[in-house]
Motif scaffolding. Structure first.
Motif, PDB file in Angstrom:
ATOM      1  N   TYR A  32       0.865  -1.176   0.000  1.00 26.58           N
ATOM      2  CA  TYR A  32       0.000   0.000   0.000  1.00 26.58           C
ATOM      3  C   TYR A  32       0.903   1.228   0.000  1.00 26.58           C
ATOM      4  CZ  TYR A  32      -3.372   3.429   1.627  1.00 26.58           C
ATOM      5  OH  TYR A  32      -4.149   4.544   1.758  1.00 26.58           O
ATOM      6  N   ASP A  81      -2.773  -2.972  -2.886  1.00 26.14           N
ATOM      7  CA  ASP A  81      -3.977  -2.771  -2.085  1.00 26.14           C
ATOM      8  C   ASP A  81      -4.513  -1.356  -2.301  1.00 26.14           C
ATOM      9  OD1 ASP A  81      -5.952  -3.047  -0.215  1.00 26.14           O
ATOM     10  OD2 ASP A  81      -4.641  -2.758   1.509  1.00 26.14           O
ATOM     11  N   ASN A 133      -8.631  -0.076  -1.777  1.00 25.88           N
ATOM     12  CA  ASN A 133      -7.908  -0.383  -0.547  1.00 25.88           C
ATOM     13  C   ASN A 133      -8.779  -1.174   0.419  1.00 25.88           C
ATOM     14  OD1 ASN A 133      -7.171   0.912   2.481  1.00 25.88           O
ATOM     15  ND2 ASN A 133      -5.479   0.149   1.297  1.00 25.88           N
TER      16      ASN A 133
END
Ligand code: UDP
Ligand code: MG
Length: 336
Positions: A12, A49, A77
């Motif tokens: 991420y 993500d 996400n």
């Protein structure tokens, strides 16, 4: 013929660390392949993500340059645990063993040799456990230790000082796929799978670059998530608390009757006020805890998907969920 290994790495906003992580992993994979420990078909799978930076672009480039790299792009996400799960459940079909690791190089890549050795000795799950927390700040260390001891006291069994750096065999992943809960706390669920398991110790390094994606607020909610999704002990504590308060109220009743008999009828309002606030507070707290569980039931009954995959880049098994759209002109008849 040696077994196929997949690394699964949730990412991420990791554009700063990915070039280095991929370089180090490529070296490691080559080394393992040359030693005959893993098959040539082994891959490193990055799970994007829903990053807001160039993470997915970097993963796509890596895949284009080297078939060793695969990539999964989630639709948005969904958080670390779901990203990890998406990766694990996607690659389990073609991998014999999977190692999950963070993208930030805090987990020592060298420890995976030992994990793989243990896998060949017959272990289905090998946990990577931090031997020291020297590199963490004092704050991170104490809060993390508090977290593990709280988890233990609350009846949620986790392996202490084990994050999500672990090896799992195909059989263990099949087991994991049968845990359907939406409220996911992998560290608590994996030990429930059973099968032979072992531990490998390693020293945790500092984050290679970028910032932690787990600020204090996220960590607290992660801890609460862990406790309420693994154990019903808090509910039991409420029952115990209710019992104790009831006993205390009997003592108070006897005390006030005795005082009444002695003629001292005016009992200070301080006592009353304090009891009202204390009991009111406890009731609210208890309702809150019960509410947490009801909330969980609510989410479980909805049975929503835990993640959606937009695209899977893989040299042999990739897919893209985006179908070519029908062209509008085909549908609208020509206007006169
Ligand atoms: N991560 C993720 N989704 C999120 C938050 C984090 O996939 O919503 C990933 C992140 O890219 C990293 C791993 O989870 O690979 C662990 O995060 P981080 O290193 O920030 O946590 P810390 O080590 O500070 O606890
Ligand atoms: Mg980290």
């Amino acid at each position: 013929m040696s077994d196929i290994l997949y690394f699964v790495i949730p990412c991420y906003n990791e554009e700063e660390v990915l070039p280095e992580t991929s370089k180090r992993l490529a070296v490691k994979m080559r080394q393992l392949m040359e030693a005959g420990k893993i098959s040539e078909k082994s891959r490193v799978c990055f799970v994007n993500d829903g990053s807001k930076d160039k993470t997915w672009q970097i993963i796509q480039d890596l895949h284009a340059q080297n078939p060793l790299f695969s990539g999964i792009c989630l639709s948005r996400n969904r958080g670390h645990q779901n990203a990890l799960l998406a990766g694990l459940l996607t690659v389990r079909e073609f991998a014999d063993m999977v190692i999950s690791m963070d993208a930030d190089l805090q987990d020592d890549i060298e420890a995976c040799d030992q994990m793989i050795d243990k896998y060949y000795e017959g272990c289905d799950i090998v946990y990577g456990v931090r031997s020291a927390r020297k590199t963490d700040t004092f704050f991170k260390r104490t809060t993390a230790e508090g977290f593990y001891s709280l988890m233990r006291h609350m009846g949620a069994n986790t392996v202490s000082n084990h994050a999500d750096y672990r090896l799992m065999s195909k059989r263990a992943l099949e087991g994991l796929s049968q845990f359907k809960e939406v409220n996911l706390f992998l560290r608590g669920i994996v030990p429930m799978i059973g099968y032979p398991s072992d531990v490998v110790y390693y020293e945790r390094a500092e984050r290679f670059a970028g910032e932690s994606k787990y600020p204090l607020k996220k960590m607290i909610s992660f801890a609460l998530e862990g406790i309420t999704s693994l154990s019903t002990k808090p509910l039991q504590i409420i029952t115990d608390m209710g019992g104790i308060i009831f006993l205390i109220s009997i003592v108070i009743l006897i005390y006030s009757m005795v005082r009444h008999a002695m003629g001292a009828t005016v009992v200070g309002w301080t006592f009353l006020a304090v009891s009202v606030w204390a009991i009111g507070g406890l009731i609210l707290l208890s309702l809150g805890i019960i509410g947490e569980y009801i909330g969980k039931i609510y989410l479980e009954t909805k049975d929503r998907p835990r993640y959606l995959i937009a695209q899977f880049l893989d040299a042999d098994h990739g897919f893209d969920t985006k179908k070519p759209r029908e062209r509008r002109e085909d549908k609208i008849p020509d206007s006169p």
